[in-house]
Design an enzyme around this catalytic site. Structure first.
Site, PDB file in Angstrom:
ATOM      1  N   PHE A 138      54.681  37.798  68.482  1.00 21.96           N
ATOM      2  CA  PHE A 138      53.897  37.056  69.473  1.00 21.96           C
ATOM      3  C   PHE A 138      52.636  37.842  69.785  1.00 21.96           C
ATOM      4  O   PHE A 138      52.714  38.986  70.221  1.00 21.96           O
ATOM      5  CB  PHE A 138      54.686  36.806  70.758  1.00 21.96           C
ATOM      6  CG  PHE A 138      53.917  35.943  71.722  1.00 21.96           C
ATOM      7  CD1 PHE A 138      53.895  34.563  71.583  1.00 21.96           C
ATOM      8  CD2 PHE A 138      53.163  36.517  72.743  1.00 21.96           C
ATOM      9  CE1 PHE A 138      53.139  33.767  72.441  1.00 21.96           C
ATOM     10  CE2 PHE A 138      52.418  35.721  73.613  1.00 21.96           C
ATOM     11  CZ  PHE A 138      52.406  34.343  73.458  1.00 21.96           C
ATOM     12  N   ASP A 223      50.042  45.997  68.414  1.00 24.36           N
ATOM     13  CA  ASP A 223      49.954  45.213  69.640  1.00 24.36           C
ATOM     14  C   ASP A 223      50.909  45.848  70.650  1.00 24.36           C
ATOM     15  O   ASP A 223      52.130  45.714  70.538  1.00 24.36           O
ATOM     16  CB  ASP A 223      50.342  43.755  69.343  1.00 24.36           C
ATOM     17  CG  ASP A 223      50.296  42.868  70.578  1.00 24.36           C
ATOM     18  OD1 ASP A 223      50.323  43.404  71.706  1.00 24.36           O
ATOM     19  OD2 ASP A 223      50.254  41.631  70.409  1.00 24.36           O
ATOM     20  N   LYS A 252      49.075  43.176  79.529  1.00 23.08           N
ATOM     21  CA  LYS A 252      50.052  42.932  80.598  1.00 23.08           C
ATOM     22  C   LYS A 252      50.035  43.932  81.760  1.00 23.08           C
ATOM     23  O   LYS A 252      49.581  43.605  82.836  1.00 23.08           O
ATOM     24  CB  LYS A 252      51.452  42.824  80.008  1.00 23.08           C
ATOM     25  CG  LYS A 252      51.654  41.504  79.265  1.00 23.08           C
ATOM     26  CD  LYS A 252      53.097  41.147  79.079  1.00 23.08           C
ATOM     27  CE  LYS A 252      53.263  39.717  78.612  1.00 23.08           C
ATOM     28  NZ  LYS A 252      52.895  39.473  77.207  1.00 23.08           N
TER      29      LYS A 252
HETATM   30  C1  LIG Z   1      52.045  38.616  76.407  1.00 22.63           C
HETATM   31  C2  LIG Z   1      51.661  39.097  75.061  1.00 22.63           C
HETATM   32  C3  LIG Z   1      50.443  38.719  74.469  1.00 22.63           C
HETATM   33  C4  LIG Z   1      49.529  37.684  75.071  1.00 22.63           C
HETATM   34  O1  LIG Z   1      48.939  38.132  76.243  1.00 22.63           O
HETATM   35  P1  LIG Z   1      48.128  37.070  77.160  1.00 22.63           P
HETATM   36  O2  LIG Z   1      47.601  37.936  78.250  1.00 22.63           O
HETATM   37  O3  LIG Z   1      49.102  36.035  77.621  1.00 22.63           O
HETATM   38  O4  LIG Z   1      47.059  36.492  76.320  1.00 22.63           O
HETATM   39  C5  LIG Z   1      50.119  39.281  73.251  1.00 22.63           C
HETATM   40  N1  LIG Z   1      50.933  40.157  72.639  1.00 22.63           N
HETATM   41  C6  LIG Z   1      52.094  40.544  73.186  1.00 22.63           C
HETATM   42  C7  LIG Z   1      52.935  41.545  72.472  1.00 22.63           C
HETATM   43  C8  LIG Z   1      52.500  40.016  74.411  1.00 22.63           C
HETATM   44  O5  LIG Z   1      53.677  40.380  74.932  1.00 22.63           O
END
Ligand SMILES: *Cc1c(COP(=O)(O)O)cnc(C)c1O
Length: 395
Positions: A138, A223, A252
């Site tokens: 994700f 990420d 986050k």
């Molecule tokens: C939550 C999340 C995102 C997306 O972040 P947003 O602020 O909602 O755009 C991207 N990568 C990871 C691993 C996440 O947990």
């Protein structure tokens, strides 16, 4: 507004994009939140892995209030001190030498995708445009981040997506070796797959991927939007794997709940975003950056990383105890630090609702995994309460 009124209005005015619990939260303090009808909950989700030091931490409130009285926002045509200090601090505390500030995880990942392609372009390898990503990943909901997200259900009906993305099973070194070639711009992975069900990579996986990238000339993007800023017990999850990526993305927890994201890169890679190649109006917002700076300072002052490791071990122990009690209904327990997923045997949505009715806030990561991502300052007594409530919800 009461909870019922909030639900009523929300159902009328929002795009129906979210499955929302029928409560409106109006106040938070540490690991506790209160709804519009005055009910108190234990927030084991910490916003959504966002409120790293809990709700309304007094030191963060004071820092942000001070900044609100000085200046909120400037254009990126000029400098502001909180953004300078934050970028400097992120570099001091990581492998990074160059930072692009933005407002969310998806935006940080867009910046990472662009910088990877631009890096190769500027090095005279414009054919290196492809991204190798993981199934079940994700990376966010904008089209680029979505193209990197290995979950077809999120991509349905919004194509065509940007081209050049391929997917390998998460945790499989050989699959990465097969997928990476002379047209690969970067391999992009999460340090732990969060939304995909709290899936922890096997030890050594990320280090092997690093070697494959080095051998082929591809970049390695990590990420850390969910795992970064202390969530797994070190400031960055990749420290525990002894790997250094070329690019790391954060969001986050970075603003303790204020919107902010960052793309952190090495000198060679970060400098490929030359003047005019990328921008964000709100990136570097003085208030959000002040929150992030105060968060980093307070993590040190309050020993939040040590507490995360200690409380994380404690939570892991209590969850395994619960599993021994309830048997096969808990299929697996996965996590690190204070990011845990409890995989259930069967549908878990009703369990999350049952938890809420009992006064416990959690959510789902994937269909059958209940996620815990509380404040890094949470104490054993709160974890006892959380596991007791969770056990009652299961029963
Ligand atoms: C939550 C999340 C995102 C997306 O972040 P947003 O602020 O909602 O755009 C991207 N990568 C990871 C691993 C996440 O947990």
């Amino acid at each position: 507004m009461t909870n019922a009124e909030a639900v009523d209005l929300g159902k009328r005015v929002f795009t129906p994009s979210y499955k929302q619990q029928p409560i409106e939260l109006v106040r938070g303090e540490g690991a506790r939140v209160w709804d519009a009808d005055g009910r108190r909950y234990l927030d084991m989700l910490g916003g959504i892995a966002t409120c790293a030091l809990g709700h309304c931490h007094p030191k963060l409130v004071a820092a942000v209030e001070g900044q609100l009285r000085r200046i909120w926002h400037t254009s990126n045509g000029v400098y502001n001190e909180p953004s300078l200090r934050l970028a400097d601090e992120l570099c001091r505390r990581s492998f990074g030498k160059r930072v692009f500030l933005c407002n969310s995880g998806a935006e940080a990942n867009e910046a990472a995708l662009k910088v990877a392609r631009r890096f190769h372009f500027s090095k005279g390898a414009p054919e290196r445009v492809e991204l190798v990503c993981a199934q079940g990943s994700f990376h966010g909901r904008t089209l680029g981040a979505l193209a990197a997200t290995g979950q077809p259900k999120y991509q349905q009906g919004v194509g065509p997506l940007p081209a050049g993305f391929s997917f390998v099973p998460y945790g499989d070194v050989e699959a990465v070796r097969q997928a990476v070639g002379p047209r690969t711009a970067a391999v992009m992975l999460e340090a732990i797959q969060g939304e995909g069900g709290v899936r922890v990579a096997p030890r050594g996986y990320l280090a092997e991927v690093r070697k494959i990238c080095d051998a082929s000339g591809a970049l390695f993007i990590l990420d850390e939007v969910q795992t970064g800023v202390g969530r797994t017990g070190t400031l960055w999850a990749h420290e525990q794997e002894k790997v250094v990526p070329d690019v790391m993305t954060l969001a986050k927890a970075l603003g303790n709940g204020l919107p902010i994201g960052a793309m952190v890169a090495t000198e060679a890679v970060g400098s490929a975003l030359t003047p005019g190649t990328h921008a964000s109006t709100f990136g570097g917002n003085a208030v959000a950056c002040t929150a992030a700076l105060a968060l980093l300072r307070t993590i040190d002052e309050e020993g939040a990383l040590e507490n995360c490791r200690r409380s994380g071990d404690y939570l892991e122990g209590r969850l395994h105890e619960l599993q021994r009690r309830v048997g096969a209904r808990v299929a697996a327990i996965r996590g690190r630090g204070l990011l845990w997923g409890v995989e259930l045997d069967g549908d878990a949505a009703s369990l999350v609702a049952r938890c809420r009715e009992l006064g416990l806030i959690v959510n789902l990561a994937g269909e059958k995994v209940v996620r815990f991502a509380p404040s890094l300052l949470i104490e054993p007594a709160d974890l006892d309460e959380a596991v007791d409530l969770f056990g009652r919800a299961l029963a």
